[in-house]
Design an enzyme around this catalytic site. Structure first.
Site, PDB file in Angstrom:
ATOM      1  N   ASP A  70      38.902  44.384  40.930  1.00 18.37           N
ATOM      2  CA  ASP A  70      37.702  44.581  40.110  1.00 18.37           C
ATOM      3  C   ASP A  70      37.052  45.762  41.425  1.00 18.37           C
ATOM      4  O   ASP A  70      36.967  45.782  42.415  1.00 18.37           O
ATOM      5  CB  ASP A  70      36.859  43.361  40.205  1.00 18.37           C
ATOM      6  CG  ASP A  70      35.890  43.587  39.336  1.00 18.37           C
ATOM      7  OD1 ASP A  70      35.856  43.904  38.447  1.00 18.37           O
ATOM      8  OD2 ASP A  70      34.586  43.310  40.012  1.00 18.37           O
ATOM      9  N   GLU A  98      55.316  41.306  51.753  1.00 24.20           N
ATOM     10  CA  GLU A  98      55.834  40.318  52.318  1.00 24.20           C
ATOM     11  C   GLU A  98      56.328  39.203  51.375  1.00 24.20           C
ATOM     12  O   GLU A  98      57.031  38.188  51.828  1.00 24.20           O
ATOM     13  CB  GLU A  98      54.779  39.305  53.151  1.00 24.20           C
ATOM     14  CG  GLU A  98      54.598  40.064  54.357  1.00 24.20           C
ATOM     15  CD  GLU A  98      53.279  39.391  55.033  1.00 24.20           C
ATOM     16  OE1 GLU A  98      52.838  38.413  54.861  1.00 24.20           O
ATOM     17  OE2 GLU A  98      52.767  39.906  55.719  1.00 24.20           O
TER      18      GLU A  98
HETATM   19  C1  BGC Z   1      34.249  43.927  35.755  1.00 23.04           C
HETATM   20  C2  BGC Z   1      32.906  43.649  35.070  1.00 23.04           C
HETATM   21  C3  BGC Z   1      31.842  43.458  35.977  1.00 23.04           C
HETATM   22  C4  BGC Z   1      31.756  44.134  37.199  1.00 23.04           C
HETATM   23  C5  BGC Z   1      31.300  43.557  38.432  1.00 23.04           C
HETATM   24  C6  BGC Z   1      33.768  45.350  36.657  1.00 23.04           C
HETATM   25  O1  BGC Z   1      34.237  46.111  36.684  1.00 23.04           O
HETATM   26  O2  BGC Z   1      35.159  44.415  34.811  1.00 23.04           O
HETATM   27  O3  BGC Z   1      33.050  42.716  33.701  1.00 23.04           O
HETATM   28  O4  BGC Z   1      30.637  42.941  35.547  1.00 23.04           O
HETATM   29  O5  BGC Z   1      33.099  44.579  37.481  1.00 23.04           O
HETATM   30  O6  BGC Z   1      32.135  42.705  38.775  1.00 23.04           O
END
Ligand code: BGC
Length: 543
Positions: A212, A254
């Site tokens: 993310d 790993e």
């Molecule tokens: C996720 C979102 C989220 C944000 C903050 C993004 O890229 O896909 O759904 O709100 O990150 O974590």
């Protein structure tokens, strides 16, 4: 490190299916999807022909941002089940040849995470505060935030805490909601912790991660005011962000079994490519493709630019049109909606009634998506042609974007509505509860999976056919795109591998005499002779 041959790099041409756990299948009747529910639907996933799952977060979370505010990275939130359920899910998926990848959220945690609670309680200058970005305010008593940076969800990206003695204190930085404090990745303890977290899940058999907000880990901590709306987040080598990914890659290497990671970054293609150099991560979503308008030019650009950038680093392109953050493609291309930024435009006044025959476009898009060599991601419900739900009443909206922009943006809930499985049963088979976490509109009845399963002409069955085509033609998975041209509004792509294939898509409103001599392998609707109808795609083998 275990050396891996190119043949083992399964992720290079895999089809990943994104599951939004709270909206997929509820097994215990509480109105929220869960891990056992996913296990119940393994047969459906297998019948689609996909190769891997990506599960959005299921970790313990106060759900300020639908689980992207993680309070404990090494557990399952009881509302989704238990760690044992997770292990059973991995086994059930592996038993039918489906790999399992999970979301990792390294940029920020929840304000309920023990590290952050300790940081607030420990006061100025403490080691605990060093794990986040705590900064003194500006102005006489530090009453003003350290910079003018805005949060992605609206409002300032700084929130002030009270010090342990009760006085107004320092400010902490959050790229998203105030309940999502950003980690300080310049502190080696943060990297060590995420190595531990990755190992925890790798030990439980996960095949990979979706990372993310991958590009935002290192901030410009001079905290200089910016002219624009976005914070200053350097993404080049000098910033140190790539060294982090090299280290995380070493952890993954790993492990046996060719584990992988896909990064989320909305940067320009040449910057995105830096994250997928051979010693960093494996895949990066092509967000230009997500944002493409329904035109041959727009798609040609999204394809060429990403292919060029990725070729320079030897990484495949990752094709994607839908996810849990964006207006569903079935609505975007029904309304010619323009996606301005990463986080959805305002839906006020946007009619759900399609102005365009979206069924043809859905099919054409699916065939294009599965015909482009590289990796592909689809998002649950896309295969059913689910439209976005743009008329959710204010009181059910959960996305923090809505409150933080005082209702200016309605947010992303409209693409997160639970899956409709079956007609004539409670909540279309998603849940036995009278209330689901987001309401399912009556009109979703037209899209239920069971009815589509029985209808040979359904979109669901077309997805299966297009996936089957890709599976049986190596050139569609591993070939080279050797030429892209546009004739009128027809996008014409040549792919060479063990076969010579052409993929044509007519984005225009008129039929075109564009189909060369060849054997039609699959068309999104009937094609006769050289004529390609509007909103139609065809894949053929040159004779
Ligand atoms: C996720 C979102 C989220 C944000 C903050 C993004 O890229 O896909 O759904 O709100 O990150 O974590």
């Amino acid at each position: 490190m275990i050396p891996v041959s190119a043949e083992n790099e399964w992720w290079r041409d895999a089809i990943f299916y994104q599951i939004y756990p709270r909206s997929f299948q509820d097994s215990n009747g509480d109105g929220l999807g869960d891990l056992k529910g996913i296990i119940e639907r393994i047969g459906y996933l297998k019948s689609l022909g996909i190769n891997a799952l990506w599960l959005s977060p299921f970790y313990p979370s106060p759900d300020v941002d639908a689980g992207y505010d993680v309070a404990d990275y090494c557990d399952v939130d009881p509302k989704f089940g238990t760690l044992e359920d997770f292990e059973n899910l991995v086994s059930a998926a592996h038993a039918v040849g489906i790999k399992v990848t999970i979301d990792i959220v390294p940029n920020h945690c929840s304000n309920q995470h023990p590290w952050f609670v300790e940081a607030v309680n420990s006061g100025r200058g403490s080691e605990a505060r060093e794990l986040f970005h705590f900064v003194d305010g500006r102005g006489e008593n530090g009453d003003l935030p350290p910079s003018n940076w805005q949060s992605v969800f609206g409002g300032p990206s700084w929130t002030r805490v009270s010090e342990p003695d009760g006085t107004a204190g320092q400010w902490y930085y959050h790229l998203f909601a105030a309940e999502q404090p950003d980690f300080n990745w310049r502190n080696p303890k943060v990297l060590a912790e995420f190595k531990r977290i990755m190992k925890f899940w790798l030990d439980r058999g996960v095949d990979g991660f979706r990372i993310d907000v991958s590009d935002a880990l290192i901030k410009d901590t001079s905290w200089t005011d910016t002219e624009g709306r976005w914070p200053i987040i350097p993404k080049d080598d000098a910033s140190g962000v790539h060294e982090i990914y090299r280290q995380l890659r070493a952890v993954m290497d790993e492990y046996p079994g060719d584990r992988m990671a896909v990064v989320e970054t909305g940067a320009d293609d040449d910057i995105v490519a830096l994250f997928i150099r051979p010693d960093e991560m494996h895949l990066a979503f092509n967000f230009k493709f997500v944002k493409a308008q329904w035109s041959a030019d727009s798609f040609a650009h999204a394809i060429t630019s990403s292919l060029q950038a990725n070729r320079a680093v030897g990484a495949p392109v990752t094709w994607v049109t839908d996810n849990h953050d964006t207006v569903r493609s079935a609505t975007r291309y029904a309304t010619n909606l323009e996606l301005a930024g990463a986080y959805v435009p305002n839906f006020m006044g946007l009619e759900d009634v399609p102005s365009i025959d979206i069924d043809n476009r859905n099919r054409a898009l699916a065939l294009l998506l599965f015909s482009l060599p590289g990796a592909t991601y689809i998002y649950n419900g896309q295969e059913l042609g689910l439209p976005n739900v743009n008329d959710l009443p204010d009181e059910v909206i959960q996305d923090p974007l809505f409150a933080r922009t005082q209702g200016e943006f309605r947010g992303r809930d409209g693409c997160r509505i639970p899956m409709p499985w079956q007609r004539g049963v409670e909540q279309f088979g998603f849940s036995s509860s009278l209330k689901t976490w987001l309401p399912i509109p009556e009109r979703y009845e037209d899209f239920v999976a069971e009815a589509q399963d029985h209808d040979p002409a359904s979109l669901l069955n077309f997805y299966r056919a297009a996936i089957q085509l890709r599976t049986s033609h190596e050139t569609l998975r591993k070939g080279n795109v050797t030429n892209i041209q546009i004739n009128n509004q027809v996008l014409d792509i040549e792919i060479q591998g063990i076969e010579r294939l052409r993929v044509l898509v007519n984005f225009g409103p008129h039929e075109c005499a564009a189909v060369p001599d060849g054997l039609v392998l699959l068309a999104s609707r009937a094609v006769s002779g050289q004529t390609l109808p509007p909103d139609t795609a065809v894949v053929l083998r040159l004779l």
